[in-house]
Design an enzyme around this catalytic site. Structure first.
Site, PDB file in Angstrom:
ATOM      1  N   GLU A   1       0.849  -1.267   0.015  1.00  0.00           N
ATOM      2  CA  GLU A   1      -0.025  -0.186  -0.121  1.00  0.00           C
ATOM      3  C   GLU A   1       0.793   1.170  -0.071  1.00  0.00           C
ATOM      4  O   GLU A   1       1.791   1.456   0.832  1.00  0.00           O
ATOM      5  CB  GLU A   1      -0.786  -0.026   1.250  1.00  0.00           C
ATOM      6  CG  GLU A   1      -1.610   1.077   1.247  1.00  0.00           C
ATOM      7  CD  GLU A   1      -2.623   1.288   2.518  1.00  0.00           C
ATOM      8  OE1 GLU A   1      -3.502   2.017   2.860  1.00  0.00           O
ATOM      9  OE2 GLU A   1      -2.626   0.226   3.358  1.00  0.00           O
TER      10      GLU A   1
ATOM     11  N   ASP B   1      -6.552   9.145   9.451  1.00  0.00           N
ATOM     12  CA  ASP B   1      -5.173   8.834   9.909  1.00  0.00           C
ATOM     13  C   ASP B   1      -4.777   9.341  11.322  1.00  0.00           C
ATOM     14  O   ASP B   1      -5.164  10.465  11.531  1.00  0.00           O
ATOM     15  CB  ASP B   1      -4.099   9.233   8.752  1.00  0.00           C
ATOM     16  CG  ASP B   1      -4.289   8.511   7.559  1.00  0.00           C
ATOM     17  OD1 ASP B   1      -4.518   7.268   7.527  1.00  0.00           O
ATOM     18  OD2 ASP B   1      -4.241   9.177   6.471  1.00  0.00           O
TER      19      ASP B   1
END
Length: 271
Positions: free
Chosen positions: A54, A65
């Site tokens: 990723e 995040d």
């Protein structure tokens, strides 16, 4: 269940093949342009036994995040990171033998438009895409463009996803279903969230597509436990913390090798 009329893309074909051979799937994460030599980490990931990689395309407001990935994004942006620059770096790489999956927020997709964005991914050798702030009921345009260009658009499911929506996510996701282990942001955790097992059971009831569990998986023990429930794991913050602390590709490869061994040990354990 999976719609048989839709072709299986490169990410899903690769992961299904490895999963069906009994392998625990492993997808580590790196933020693009986080260091001058950031692509060297991709080779380290592959050498450590990654089944997919990723690659985060930094965005200035990464709402899903946690602190570590936010810091990595800020570092990359300060170095002049952009989608075009990251994809240009990827275009010059030799084949790593595993699919590359870009992850970013929908604003960056909209900047050039879904069709141009997906086409740019494919030209750079990227096979998959994760857009965590894109809800399934708004995914039609991007899903169509991704499919047309050969990019597997993987959708996310959380512990709070209701059953009808979960079935739709599982059906429309391509490559794998990204199971978010907890209600919160990315980041290292001291233990695997209790909600992870129930979520993966719910997903498995509605699809045979590979299920990767992410958010908070930081140690070999957590990877081993996650493998008992899901087909594999995504590891991001634990990698990026080491990179931000100065760990080079060889150091990160050694860390990831411990997670790879844990996944393999769990696969080999008697059931």
């Amino acid at each position: 269940m999976t719609n048989p009329t839709l072709a299986v893309g490169a990410v899903e074909h690769h992961l299904r093949e490895r999963r069906d051979a009994g392998r625990g799937l492993f997808m580590p994460y790196v933020t693009g342009c986080v260091t001058p030599n950031w692509t060297d980490y991709l080779r380290a990931f592959a050498d450590a036994g990654a089944d997919a990689i990723e690659i985060g395309l930094p965005f200035s407001d990464p709402t899903l995040d946690g602190v570590t990935i936010q810091q990595a994004s800020d570092t990359a942006l300060a170095r002049g990171a952009s989608t075009r620059r990251i994809l240009a770096d990827l275009s010059g790489l030799p084949d790593l033998g595993v699919p590359l999956v870009a992850s970013t927020y929908y604003n960056l997709v909209l900047h050039d438009g879904p069709e141009a964005f997906c086409a740019a991914l494919r030209r750079a050798g990227v096979d998959g895409l994760i857009v965590p702030d894109l809800p399934v009921h708004e995914a039609d345009e991007l899903a169509d463009m991704a499919a047309a260009t050969g990019v597997d658009l993987a959708l996310l499911a959380s512990p709070a996803t209701p059953e009808p929506r979960l079935a739709e996510i599982a059906d429309r996701s391509r490559g794998f279903v990204y199971a978010v282990s907890l209600m919160g942001t990315t980041g290292e955790q001291t233990a695997l969230a209790a909600s992870a097992a129930q979520l993966t059971r719910r997903i498995r009831r509605v699809t045979d597509r590979p299920v990767l569990l992410g958010f908070g998986i930081s140690t070999p023990d957590q990877a081993r436990e996650a493998r008992r429930h899901a087909d594999g794991v995504v590891v991001g913050a634990a990698v990026m913390r080491r990179v931000l602390d100065g760990a080079g590709p060889d150091d990160v490869r050694a860390f990831l090798a411990t997670l790879r061994r844990a996944l393999d040990q769990e696969c080999d354990a008697p059931r």
